[in-house]
Design a protein around this motif. Structure first.
Motif, short mmCIF file in Angstrom:
data_model
loop_
_atom_site.label_atom_id
_atom_site.label_comp_id
_atom_site.label_asym_id
_atom_site.label_seq_id
_atom_site.Cartn_x
_atom_site.Cartn_y
_atom_site.Cartn_z
N ARG A 1 0.83 -1.20 0.00
CA ARG A 1 0.00 0.00 0.00
C ARG A 1 0.88 1.26 0.00
O ARG A 1 1.86 1.35 0.70
CB ARG A 1 -0.93 0.01 1.21
N ASN A 2 0.50 2.21 -0.86
CA ASN A 2 1.20 3.48 -1.06
C ASN A 2 2.46 3.37 -1.91
O ASN A 2 3.18 4.36 -2.07
CB ASN A 2 1.53 4.16 0.28
N GLU A 3 2.75 2.17 -2.43
CA GLU A 3 3.82 2.05 -3.41
C GLU A 3 3.27 2.37 -4.80
O GLU A 3 2.09 2.69 -4.96
CB GLU A 3 4.44 0.65 -3.37
N ILE A 4 4.12 2.25 -5.82
CA ILE A 4 3.74 2.65 -7.17
C ILE A 4 3.82 1.45 -8.10
O ILE A 4 4.74 0.63 -8.02
CB ILE A 4 4.65 3.78 -7.70
N MET A 5 2.85 1.36 -9.01
CA MET A 5 2.87 0.36 -10.06
C MET A 5 2.80 1.05 -11.41
O MET A 5 2.28 2.17 -11.52
CB MET A 5 1.71 -0.63 -9.92
#
Length: 417
Positions: free
Chosen positions: A52-56
């Motif tokens: 959660r709150n990372e980037i894809m």
């Protein structure tokens, strides 16, 4: 007039819609959309899962030369990929159904294409909760082009994963069994046999994942899975591979090249490996990586080539087909991957239009009922190097969706008895 029957009918309709929710599958793209990659920033090219709150990042190429507008929508799902039924504002802050603004045209390539890229989350779209999601890409007429699954997890529990040799003596040299230990540390599992679900993945392949296995027993707060058959996978074999980062000359796995409308790469003919001893051959577990020499930006400077596959195999007469299999098309089995028998050469042959890069692939047999046998041509070995991931979902009593509360990973290079 009493309004109670109306409320009863509404409740009944909602109940039936929940009970009979259908598993939703990914929609395949048209043939002019290729090289779909969906990856997290920390695990490029692997399973589309992020903390959660990372980037894809989602990227794809469109080869029809139209520079069309494409839009995206996002939906939330239960652990088994049935719709969760949540309202959009319950899992998403901002908006979706927005145009993908970032695209660039290919440069100095024989095959013209446009490369589209999208970051999730972004300024307009943020995800509020963990769990399973699906992103859908639509054209400017609202027609669905393709969809891709992805997952968002939180670290609320430690997930220990161990690869063991099969406890079934009959297949001990062909299979691998996954043992799991789940230790919650910022969450309390209530009635875990009913509320905790796991998904076990081999080589990041959602199509062959094992779902629905309950904890075998508990020790204190820990959930233990030590099954004999329920968490067992066929070992398979190492993937074959080729690399065509240089379209003007033969590379690893490429016998020769030819230039027609675009470059053609002819691979060496492969053979049946099921009846041969296992040989360790490092691979990337079915994955692919886009690479090209003398380029600054492979997204728009890597060219497309027609790759010719060839397999020495007797002709099948049992309503079964041989397919090319790998992450390059998200492990999809379709007409493009079906190989054709050539009586003049005695080989099964097929060609695929692929972007320059390093590719893993193998050959599989699919019967008339759609059942896939990964080891029929490649073989199954307990010593094959495979990657395993375990996703842990939790729905507390009274909750309305499945949280993804833990992720564990292991490699079969550490297999033990």
């Amino acid at each position: 007039m009493s309004i109670k029957p109306v409320f009863f009918l509404v409740f009944l309709a909602l109940s039936f819609s929940t009970v009979f929710s259908q598993v939703e599958f990914e929609v395949l793209p048209p043939d002019y959309i290729k090289t779909i990659t969906f990856r997290s920033k920390k695990n490029p090219g692997q399973l589309p899962i992020m903390k959660r709150n990372e980037i894809m990042f989602l990227e794809f190429d469109v080869l029809n030369g139209e520079e069309a507008d494409y839009y995206y929508t996002i939906e939330h799902f239960n652990y088994d990929w049935t719709p969760s039924g949540l309202m959009k504002q319950e899992f998403l802050r901002g908006f979706d159904n927005l145009r993908i603004p970032d695209y660039a045209n290919s440069f100095n390539t024989y095959q013209l294409y446009s490369n589209y890229s999208l970051q999730i989350p972004n300024q307009q779209t943020q995800l509020l909760i963990t769990g399973n999601y699906m992103i859908k890409i639509l054209n400017d007429e609202g027609i669905l082009m393709f969809s891709r699954k992805f997952m968002v997890y939180e670290e609320s529990s430690a997930v220990g994963v161990a690869v063991k040799r099969s406890r079934d003596v009959k297949n001990i040299n062909q299979t691998q069994t996954i043992d799991i230990k789940i230790s919650p540390y910022s969450i309390a599992f209530n009635n875990p046999k009913q509320t905790v679900k796991v998904a076990i993945l081999q080589n990041n392949n959602l199509n062959t994942a094992i779902y629905g296995v309950p904890p075998q027993y508990t020790i204190g707060k820990e959930l233990i899975y030590k099954y004999q058959k329920e968490t067992t996978f066929w070992g398979g074999n190492e993937y074959l591979y080729f690399e065509n980062k240089n379209v003007r000359g033969a590379n690893v796995g490429v016998q020769f090249i030819d230039l027609k409308d675009i470059y053609h790469s002819y691979l060496f003919t492969n053979i049946i490996r099921a009846d041969r001893p296992y040989t360790y051959n490092p691979d990337v577990n079915g994955n692919f990586v886009i690479t090209a020499i003398d380029t600054r930006n492979v997204n728009i400077e890597a060219d497309y080539t027609v790759v010719h596959f060839s397999l020495q195999h007797p002709e099948l007469f049992e309503e079964s087909d041989i397919h090319i299999y790998g992450k390059f098309n998200n492990y999809t089995i379709d007409d493009e991957t079906r190989m054709n028998y050539n009586p003049e050469t005695g080989h099964y042959e097929q060609n695929l239009t692929l972007k320059q890069g390093f590719y893993n692939y193998k050959y599989v047999i699919v019967d008339k009922n759609g059942n896939l046998d990964e080891g029929a041509i490649s073989g199954n070995f307990d010593v094959t190097e495979n990657n395993y991931k375990v996703l842990v979902y939790y729905r507390n009593l009274g909750a309305r969706y499945d949280r993804l509360v833990g992720l564990g990973e292991a490699s079969s290079t550490l297999i033990t008895n």
